[in-house]
Enzyme design. Structure first.
Site, PDB file in Angstrom:
ATOM      1  N   ASP A  61      30.792  -3.091 -19.904  1.00 11.34           N
ATOM      2  CA  ASP A  61      30.612  -1.677 -20.685  1.00 11.34           C
ATOM      3  C   ASP A  61      31.473  -2.420 -22.318  1.00 11.34           C
ATOM      4  O   ASP A  61      32.463  -3.192 -22.710  1.00 11.34           O
ATOM      5  CB  ASP A  61      32.335  -1.505 -19.573  1.00 11.34           C
ATOM      6  CG  ASP A  61      32.941  -0.167 -20.259  1.00 11.34           C
ATOM      7  OD1 ASP A  61      32.539   0.628 -21.320  1.00 11.34           O
ATOM      8  OD2 ASP A  61      32.929   0.107 -18.953  1.00 11.34           O
ATOM      9  N   SER A 111      32.438   6.252 -21.156  1.00 11.11           N
ATOM     10  CA  SER A 111      32.326   5.806 -19.849  1.00 11.11           C
ATOM     11  C   SER A 111      31.884   6.130 -19.215  1.00 11.11           C
ATOM     12  O   SER A 111      31.554   5.933 -17.533  1.00 11.11           O
ATOM     13  CB  SER A 111      32.700   4.489 -20.148  1.00 11.11           C
ATOM     14  OG  SER A 111      33.033   3.611 -20.361  1.00 11.11           O
ATOM     15  N   SER A 174      33.642   4.089 -14.782  1.00 12.26           N
ATOM     16  CA  SER A 174      32.103   3.232 -14.530  1.00 12.26           C
ATOM     17  C   SER A 174      31.770   3.223 -13.290  1.00 12.26           C
ATOM     18  O   SER A 174      31.308   3.949 -12.704  1.00 12.26           O
ATOM     19  CB  SER A 174      32.598   1.925 -15.275  1.00 12.26           C
ATOM     20  OG  SER A 174      32.154   1.700 -16.764  1.00 12.26           O
ATOM     21  N   GLU A 235      52.088  -8.796  -5.758  1.00  9.46           N
ATOM     22  CA  GLU A 235      52.420  -9.871  -6.635  1.00  9.46           C
ATOM     23  C   GLU A 235      53.317  -9.495  -7.938  1.00  9.46           C
ATOM     24  O   GLU A 235      53.979 -10.462  -7.845  1.00  9.46           O
ATOM     25  CB  GLU A 235      51.001 -10.353  -7.381  1.00  9.46           C
ATOM     26  CG  GLU A 235      50.906 -11.013  -7.782  1.00  9.46           C
ATOM     27  CD  GLU A 235      49.513 -11.142  -8.357  1.00  9.46           C
ATOM     28  OE1 GLU A 235      48.252 -10.468  -8.562  1.00  9.46           O
ATOM     29  OE2 GLU A 235      48.804 -12.206  -9.239  1.00  9.46           O
ATOM     30  N   HIS A 339      37.850  -2.504 -28.380  1.00  6.91           N
ATOM     31  CA  HIS A 339      38.977  -0.972 -28.354  1.00  6.91           C
ATOM     32  C   HIS A 339      40.094  -1.418 -29.866  1.00  6.91           C
ATOM     33  O   HIS A 339      40.644  -0.800 -30.394  1.00  6.91           O
ATOM     34  CB  HIS A 339      39.430  -0.228 -27.475  1.00  6.91           C
ATOM     35  CG  HIS A 339      38.568   0.476 -27.052  1.00  6.91           C
ATOM     36  ND1 HIS A 339      37.999   1.903 -27.700  1.00  6.91           N
ATOM     37  CD2 HIS A 339      37.824   1.061 -26.149  1.00  6.91           C
ATOM     38  CE1 HIS A 339      36.654   2.330 -27.322  1.00  6.91           C
ATOM     39  NE2 HIS A 339      37.231   1.539 -25.777  1.00  6.91           N
ATOM     40  N   ASP A 376      27.142   0.656 -21.061  1.00  9.24           N
ATOM     41  CA  ASP A 376      26.751   1.960 -20.957  1.00  9.24           C
ATOM     42  C   ASP A 376      26.818   2.855 -22.695  1.00  9.24           C
ATOM     43  O   ASP A 376      26.310   4.120 -22.533  1.00  9.24           O
ATOM     44  CB  ASP A 376      28.393   2.769 -20.316  1.00  9.24           C
ATOM     45  CG  ASP A 376      29.982   1.628 -21.111  1.00  9.24           C
ATOM     46  OD1 ASP A 376      29.644   1.242 -21.195  1.00  9.24           O
ATOM     47  OD2 ASP A 376      30.795   2.165 -20.129  1.00  9.24           O
ATOM     48  N   HIS A 451      33.524   4.347 -29.455  1.00  6.67           N
ATOM     49  CA  HIS A 451      32.670   3.691 -29.230  1.00  6.67           C
ATOM     50  C   HIS A 451      30.952   3.895 -30.266  1.00  6.67           C
ATOM     51  O   HIS A 451      31.434   4.620 -31.300  1.00  6.67           O
ATOM     52  CB  HIS A 451      31.706   5.005 -28.287  1.00  6.67           C
ATOM     53  CG  HIS A 451      32.984   4.137 -26.931  1.00  6.67           C
ATOM     54  ND1 HIS A 451      32.911   5.067 -25.695  1.00  6.67           N
ATOM     55  CD2 HIS A 451      33.843   3.000 -26.849  1.00  6.67           C
ATOM     56  CE1 HIS A 451      33.006   4.554 -24.814  1.00  6.67           C
ATOM     57  NE2 HIS A 451      34.324   3.616 -25.468  1.00  6.67           N
TER      58      HIS A 451
HETATM   59 ZN   LIG Z   1      35.562   2.525 -24.225  1.00  8.00          ZN
END
Ligand SMILES: [Zn+2]
Length: 572
Positions: A61, A111, A174, A235, A339, A376, A451
């Site tokens: 990704d 994505s 995705s 957890e 990002h 992607d 992106h």
């Molecule tokens: Zn992204």
């Protein structure tokens, strides 16, 4: 770290003022010999034109080409070498194409739209998944009738086992392209559905994961979307923010287990490794975090598996099917590192992704398994400034900028790394820039880096891998996978499957004595490679669901207007 490694090998390197270059590279014979070897390999390439029993799609990704190059250098440096000369596992695939990633409504994609392209073979609008571009973002009523179908779904219908593996949430954009139809990628659980979506009968992505199709292996994060609101996380039982979030009080894991005899749910690494070698386990779901899995550099190695371990576990379960499998594996957090403008995270995640590719390449055979590696979309991540060979990939460019300050060779076009110090750009030294938490500088301030719109690479290996050539629409990825595996809509153009041999996938994963059935699908039917009528095949209709009805009349308008959404910083 890498500097120390290099200093251990002083005899092999010519030291410059700061960088190090291998002495052998001064000799023209070195390059001529290396190129001749590459030429020899290229001349011997033989297209494999028999059906792919198995298909694996590796999706990095946000793994643009600059990310691949920088990760290659990092991996080489971690191996004690200067870096750029050392191939990644994906570099060793014989065929490469470029993929045009734009969404129907955006030049630079997200994505969700892209997963619809490379998994369903149809481009669509940003933020929507598994629906055509006739559907509208966030408008539930536009979903029905516009669904498009994934290769994973088609592979399942053809009798193959199917799996989804990711380091993000299994309900994320995705992986959701493999099984969901939604006009809003953020509808993870019913708690995220607006009232009108519930009125029109739109389902959250987690529910679709369980009910849209029968997925044999589901591994990743995203526990909290599967359990009733208030359910303590196993957890983090004392952290209420990690509790289940479902308002409908459904326990989707329990419902999934009730559907399949032999279904096992695990939430930690130890249980995953045990389940993957247990032959009574036919369906395996592993959800290792309430939300996204940790970046590998922060992973708790005792509780959470690596992407490589999840990939191996998936292959062990899926490869038991003599009719083969389809597996989607996502390195999902490369994107998140970018990002945040923290290249260290993005690049170390890329290396982990490459390790998973290397493992799958060891465990499968090129003869019967088509493996594709792609992204992607890219990121506004650049690598420049003439850094000296052998210096850290996180180091400084050579020389000073016009403001008489140093700068790093890795930079971003935009993002949170934009900072002014007394009205101007901060200076940086190498000690700061090699810190794993260092944010590379960005030219434009944004809370989250964006992106990028340039093409991404598709690396290919195995049956019909040679179709990956030239510059293609991203949708081509889905169509090549369907064609190679002889699944809809290409079942009538099928090519014979190669008879299984001792080197094939199932035999590598399981000793012969454990294989209850022949792995050959082509018993009595194999006549050797047959060329397919590709001109006919590739001009076929695009994938669409049975529900999809194209407009009878030609559209009156050739264009529709799409609107900017100013002030929103939500693209992922
Ligand atoms: Zn992204």
């Amino acid at each position: 770290m890498q500097g120390a490694c290099l200093l251990l090998l002083p005899g092999l390197w010519l030291q410059l003022s700061l960088g190090l270059v291998p002495v052998e590279e001064e000799d023209p014979a070195f390059w001529n010999r290396q190129a001749a070897q590459a030429l020899d390999v290229a001349k011997k390439l033989q297209p494999i034109q028999t059906a792919a029993k198995n298909v694996i799609l590796f999706l990095g990704d946000g793994m643009g080409v600059s990310t691949v190059t920088a990760a290659r250098i990092l991996k080489g440096q971690m191996d004690g070498k200067p870096g750029p000369e050392t191939p990644l596992a994906m570099d060793q695939f014989p065929y490469v194409a470029l993929s045009k990633t734009y969404n129907v409504d955006r030049d630079v994609p997200d994505s969700a739209g892209t997963s619809t392209a490379y998994l369903c073979g149809v481009k669509t609008n940003m933020r929507t998944i598994g629906v055509s571009a006739a559907a509208r973002f966030d408008q539930c009523s536009t979903t029905r009738g516009n669904e498009v179908t994934s290769v994973l779904n088609r592979a399942k219908k053809a009798g193959k086992s199917v799996g989804v593996v990711t380091t993000t949430r299994v309900q994320d954009a995705s992986p959701a392209g493999a099984y969901a139809h939604t006009v809003n990628r953020d509808w993870f659980s019913d708690a995220d559905l607006p009232a009108d979506a519930q009125t029109y009968g739109c389902q959250d992505i987690a529910t679709q994961l369980i009910y849209n199709m029968d997925i044999d292996v589901i591994l990743g994060g995203g526990r909290k979307y599967m359990f009733p609101e208030g359910t303590p996380d196993p957890e983090y039982p004392d952290d209420a923010s990690e509790n289940g979030v479902r308002k409908d009080k459904r326990n989707l894991v329990q419902e999934w287990q009730a559907k399949h005899q032999g279904a096992q749910y695990v939430w930690n690494r130890t249980a995953l490794l045990q389940a993957s070698t247990n032959f009574s386990v036919t369906h395996l779901m592993g959800l290792f975090q309430p939300g996204e899995m940790a970046y590998d550099i922060f992973r708790d190695h005792t509780t959470d598996p690596s992407l490589e371990e999840m990939t191996e576990a998936a292959l062990r379960v899926l490869s038991r099917n003599p009719r083969g499998f389809f597996l989607f594996v996502e390195g999902g957090r490369i994107d998140h590192g970018h990002h945040a403008n923290i290249a260290y995270r993005a690049l170390t995640e890329t290396i982990m992704f490459d390790n998973a590719i290397a493992k799958a390449s060891q465990l499968t055979s090129e003869a019967d398994t088509l493996t594709l590696v792609t992204a992607d979309h890219s990121h506004v991540f650049t690598f420049g400034g003439y850094p000296l060979r052998g210096t850290s990939i996180f180091g400084l460019a050579d020389g000073k900028a016009s403001d008489r300050k140093s700068y790093t060779s890795l930079l971003y076009g935009n993002g949170p790394g934009y900072r002014l110090n007394m009205g101007s750009r901060a200076d940086v030294n190498e000690k700061q820039s090699v810190d794993p938490e260092y944010q590379q500088q960005a030219a434009v301030p944004l809370g989250s880096e964006t992106h990028a719109g340039e093409d991404v690479a598709v690396f290919a290996r195995g049956p019909w891998a040679h179709l990956m050539h030239g510059v293609q629409e991203q949708t081509f990825v889905a169509h090549v996978m369907a064609f190679a595996a002889c699944v809809e809509p290409y079942t009538t153009d099928c090519h014979p499957q190669r008879p299984s041999g001792p080197s094939d996938t199932a035999h590598q994963l399981h000793p012969a004595s454990e294989m209850g059935e022949s792995t050959s699908q082509a018993a009595g039917g194999f006549d050797g490679p047959v060329a397919c009528p590709l001109s006919q095949v590739l001009n076929r209709r695009l994938f669409s669901s049975a529900l999809y009805r194209p407009t009878a009349a030609a559209p009156k308008k050739f264009w529709r207007t799409v609107h900017m959404q100013q002030g929103r910083n939500w693209v992922k």
